[in-house]
Enzyme design. Sequence first.
Site, PDB file in Angstrom:
ATOM      1  N   ASN A 124       0.524  -4.583   0.304  1.00 23.64           N
ATOM      2  CA  ASN A 124       0.093  -3.623  -0.833  1.00 23.64           C
ATOM      3  C   ASN A 124      -0.342  -4.459  -2.033  1.00 23.64           C
ATOM      4  OD1 ASN A 124       3.534  -3.927  -1.136  1.00 23.64           O
ATOM      5  ND2 ASN A 124       2.504  -3.409  -3.073  1.00 23.64           N
ATOM      6  N   CYS A 125      -0.954  -3.496  -2.873  1.00 20.57           N
ATOM      7  CA  CYS A 125      -1.392  -4.102  -4.250  1.00 20.57           C
ATOM      8  C   CYS A 125      -0.860  -3.212  -5.113  1.00 20.57           C
ATOM      9  CB  CYS A 125      -2.988  -4.142  -4.533  1.00 20.57           C
ATOM     10  SG  CYS A 125      -3.671  -2.710  -4.223  1.00 20.57           S
ATOM     11  N   VAL A 126      -1.329  -3.107  -6.236  1.00 18.54           N
ATOM     12  CA  VAL A 126      -0.839  -2.646  -7.406  1.00 18.54           C
ATOM     13  C   VAL A 126      -0.467  -0.851  -6.980  1.00 18.54           C
ATOM     14  CG1 VAL A 126      -0.868  -1.801  -9.850  1.00 18.54           C
ATOM     15  CG2 VAL A 126      -1.637  -3.776  -9.075  1.00 18.54           C
TER      16      VAL A 126
END
Length: 496
Positions: free
Chosen positions: A437-439
């Site tokens: 995942n990212c932000v």
Amino acid sequence: MSNSSGKNNAFWGFLQRLGKSLMLPVAVLPMAAIFMGIGNWILKGDSANFFGLLFSTVGNAAINNMSVLFCLGVGIGMSKDGHGTVAVASLVSWFVVRGILNESLASTILGQLSPAQAAAYGATDNALIGILCGLTAAFSYNRFKDTQLPTAVAFFGGRRFVSIVSMGLSALLGFVLLFIWPVCFSGIMKFAAAVANTGPFGALIFGFFNRLLIPIGLHHALNAVVLFDVGGIGDAIRYWTGDFLYNAQGKQITGMFSTGFLTVPFFGLPAAALAMYLRAKPEKKKAVMGLYISGALSAFLTGITEPLEFAFMFLSPLLFVLHALLAGLANFAFALTSIRAGVGAAPGFIEFIFGTSAPGAHNPWLLIAFGPIVGVVYFLVFFNVIKWFNLKTPGREDDMGDLEEQAFTMKSNDFTGVAKVIFEALGGSANIKSLDNCVTRLRIELNDPLKVDDPKIKSTGVLGIMHPTKDTIQIVVGTQVQFVADAIKALMQQKG
């Protein structure tokens, strides 16, 4: 045709992972900028104040070592499982390459160095070198982490073998760079000069593509070139350190690429959220109010704009392109002025306050005086375009019937429940090749994309779904994505 498509998918998958990896070091900058801002604010009028020096030193520690952070971030982010071995291999690569790229060794091999060559070998402490070293370490890990050696040297097998391979490949990389780095450095500097010399137009290009690349996560790569000194511009770095760039007319370039850009999360997107809320169907306004309020506050306070942007970019791509254009025009307009304001990474109001005491700040509070103009333009564009083209922004979608009644609400913090539905809709562990995942987004590689149930995923109340390549899917959850990702990984281990 299929072979070409596969190569394109692999290429875009690589770029997406790289963009995500760059978020690891970039995420450090907001706090570093706040520390530097507090330090600069305290030091005004007292250059020997202990607490001012302490805060400034802490902030500088991160900003002045961004090249090492990029090396580590890319190495860990591009590896298959982010094991700590990659961090060691990344540092090994960094030390080897930096050790080779020095004037002394270069002059021994190449003879007398020209001023341009000497300048190049004196400028190897940069994010680009860090990224190359990180990629070298990640490749070494992904390819050789399971290597088995003969019994006599078995101790050096497996993950221990990774740093050895990384050292060898880095020696090769350093040797190649010894010859081509001066040429690359010259080209980068010419590119940076060309962008800087375009002045406000360069700021427009940066603002436009910074937003346009958000769906695939590559705006961080663009930031690395313009803000963090990969291209010699270093707009964010120079803004905080006082090492300014000027154009031929003596006008300060530093801060130009982020000044007008700040008005987008401050005024533009909150105004767009208001316009979309007012255009929502009366019976759905209550349901979407929380989405718009939380998205606007996130953008304004922290500069994290994805929750609001992902709320409409897939429903109304035209509106998202207009948003990118308006961001570029805002950057262009303020670049024409003498106002200079900047941030470390996240263009939020919290950072802005501390940034007003940075060396590069010039009339920063005028941004607050004239910024509302950007908000007015955003509101008028969104409010009218939504009506003219009958765009399906949140609150204007066609009814989903039973799926709406089954939707989860993230307000309840039922991360396990949301994760379970998404996990099943993805086809379970057998269909998930990798997940990170990212932000704001889950990023998943799939074995069989045909097994994915998009409507079921949407029933959880996620902000959006995107299939950037044939075998990948991105699910926009919002700023709470880490909890959902952890819950899905736990389910994968249980089912594995």
